[in-house]
Design a protein around this motif. Structure first.
Motif, PDB file in Angstrom:
ATOM      1  N   PHE A 105       6.347  -3.606  -5.965  1.00 35.03           N
ATOM      2  CA  PHE A 105       5.905  -4.820  -6.038  1.00 35.03           C
ATOM      3  C   PHE A 105       4.577  -5.223  -6.183  1.00 35.03           C
ATOM      4  O   PHE A 105       3.547  -4.533  -5.818  1.00 35.03           O
ATOM      5  CB  PHE A 105       6.549  -5.801  -4.987  1.00 35.03           C
ATOM      6  N   LYS A 106       4.113  -6.416  -6.989  1.00 27.64           N
ATOM      7  CA  LYS A 106       2.702  -6.900  -7.021  1.00 27.64           C
ATOM      8  C   LYS A 106       2.846  -8.407  -6.616  1.00 27.64           C
ATOM      9  O   LYS A 106       3.468  -9.298  -7.174  1.00 27.64           O
ATOM     10  CB  LYS A 106       2.304  -6.740  -8.499  1.00 27.64           C
ATOM     11  N   ILE A 107       1.756  -8.644  -5.732  1.00 28.70           N
ATOM     12  CA  ILE A 107       1.594 -10.037  -5.064  1.00 28.70           C
ATOM     13  C   ILE A 107       0.323 -10.684  -5.456  1.00 28.70           C
ATOM     14  O   ILE A 107      -0.593  -9.809  -5.385  1.00 28.70           O
ATOM     15  CB  ILE A 107       2.120 -10.068  -3.740  1.00 28.70           C
ATOM     16  N   ILE A 108       0.222 -11.665  -5.828  1.00 27.59           N
ATOM     17  CA  ILE A 108      -1.254 -12.310  -6.243  1.00 27.59           C
ATOM     18  C   ILE A 108      -1.789 -13.401  -5.324  1.00 27.59           C
ATOM     19  O   ILE A 108      -0.858 -14.240  -4.895  1.00 27.59           O
ATOM     20  CB  ILE A 108      -1.284 -12.762  -7.681  1.00 27.59           C
ATOM     21  N   LYS A 109      -2.950 -13.532  -4.968  1.00 26.78           N
ATOM     22  CA  LYS A 109      -3.302 -14.520  -4.149  1.00 26.78           C
ATOM     23  C   LYS A 109      -4.172 -15.445  -5.515  1.00 26.78           C
ATOM     24  O   LYS A 109      -5.035 -15.213  -6.008  1.00 26.78           O
ATOM     25  CB  LYS A 109      -4.392 -14.400  -3.207  1.00 26.78           C
ATOM     26  N   GLY A 110      -3.353 -16.755  -5.676  1.00 23.80           N
ATOM     27  CA  GLY A 110      -3.920 -17.571  -6.577  1.00 23.80           C
ATOM     28  C   GLY A 110      -5.360 -18.239  -6.432  1.00 23.80           C
ATOM     29  O   GLY A 110      -5.971 -18.166  -5.303  1.00 23.80           O
TER      30      GLY A 110
END
Ligand SMILES: C[S@@+](CC[C@H](N)C(=O)[O-])C[C@H]1O[C@@H](n2cnc3c(N)ncnc32)[C@H](O)[C@@H]1O
Length: 291
Positions: free
Chosen positions: A286-291
């Motif tokens: 998975f890939k998670i981003i901090k906006g």
């Protein structure tokens, strides 16, 4: 033909030596475990440190598909500051610093697993803590990290909620969290729950994640889940004997090699070719981003 026979003989001799090293490390591990009436999680992983390193030395390329899967999605670049969670003996950490040539925090509960990692790499700073510990914030500054990553260790973290709170706080804006781990309700999680938990000398407990759980955790901590999928990763070995020895060390099994092969075949499945063995090792990535 003569050269081929010489080569095969030297391979067998190497495996025999590896087997002796693994058996000796297992005996040592069992005797250390016996000296504790109620061993904690940290002791369990400390005890397995030497065996884990022997497994990776025996077949250093076995897990390269999952390593490149994570590196391809993460795309670490020169100068970036990263954190490898449940870094263990540094399989991913060492590859990361080759790409970043910059500060990398290797976080793992076990000091023993982390030992040698910082002394052999000036960019790597080891932190013996769990990723869900609030103390992580006294080692790593707020909004200072370009990426968090991990392979095969997030299921050991007790509180994924506290781990996500740490990640959200410590990541820079635009930073990312890319990881691969065993997913709940898959052949691999069932293999760990049925076989590893009963046959590993320390047992094995797990708090499995899934894409649904990750979505909830990301929503609750103002992070965005950009992608999450199952990937049919394969682990590669030179022979069934090498694979059985690898798992004897990796999962600290005090059982016959034939039993290890039957368990792998029954629950995960593997194919034997003329000069290689390919084992199914399905992982969630998975890939998670901090906006
Ligand atoms: C399967 S190994 C993976 C190690 C490494 N990422 C790799 O790919 O080789 C799992 C690691 O999780 C670590 N671990 C277990 N519980 C932990 C926790 N609560 N916090 C951090 N690390 C933990 C163990 O010490 C072990 O090194």
């Amino acid at each position: 033909m003569h050269n081929v026979n010489n080569y095969l003989e030297s391979c067998n001799e190497k495996l025999q030596n590896d087997e002796m090293d693994i058996e000796a490390a297992l005996i040592k591990a069992r005797s250390v475990l016996k000296s504790y009436s109620n061993p904690t999680n940290v002791i369990d992983f400390d005890v397995r440190g030497e065996l884990y390193a022997l497994a990776l030395k025996l077949a250093p390329k076995a897990r390269s598909e999952e390593l490149y899967l994570v590196l391809d999605l993460l795309k670490p670049i020169i100068g970036e500051v990263g954190v490898d969670l449940a870094a263990g003996t540094g399989y991913l950490s060492r590859a990361l610093v080759k790409n970043t040539n910059s500060l990398l925090y290797a976080v793992d509960l076990s000091k023993k697993q982390l030992s040698e990692l910082s002394s052999s790499n000036k960019e790597i700073k080891t932190i013996s803590l769990s990723p869900d510990s609030p103390n992580l914030r006294s080692y790593i500054a707020e909004s200072s990290v370009d990426f968090f990553t991990s392979i095969g260790g997030l299921h050991h973290v007790d509180s994924h909620k506290l781990m996500f709170e740490n990640i959200s706080l410590l990541l820079k804006s635009g930073g990312r969290f890319v990881a691969a781990d065993v997913c709940s309700n898959t052949n691999l999680s069932r293999h760990f729950d049925d076989v590893v938990s009963t046959k590993c000398i320390t047992g094995h407990s797990a708090n499995w994640l899934s894409c649904e759980k990750l979505q909830g955790l990301a929503n609750d901590t103002n992070l965005s889940l950009e992608s999450c999928q199952m990937v049919n990763i394969k682990w590669h070995f030179n022979s069934e004997l090498e694979m059985a020895l690898f798992f004897k060390a990796l999962h600290a099994y005090d059982i016959p090699l034939s039993e290890i092969l039957v368990d792998l075949s029954d629950q995960l499945g593997y194919l034997v070719y003329q000069d290689s063995v390919v084992l199914n090792w399905p992982l969630m990535v998975f890939k998670i981003i901090k906006g």
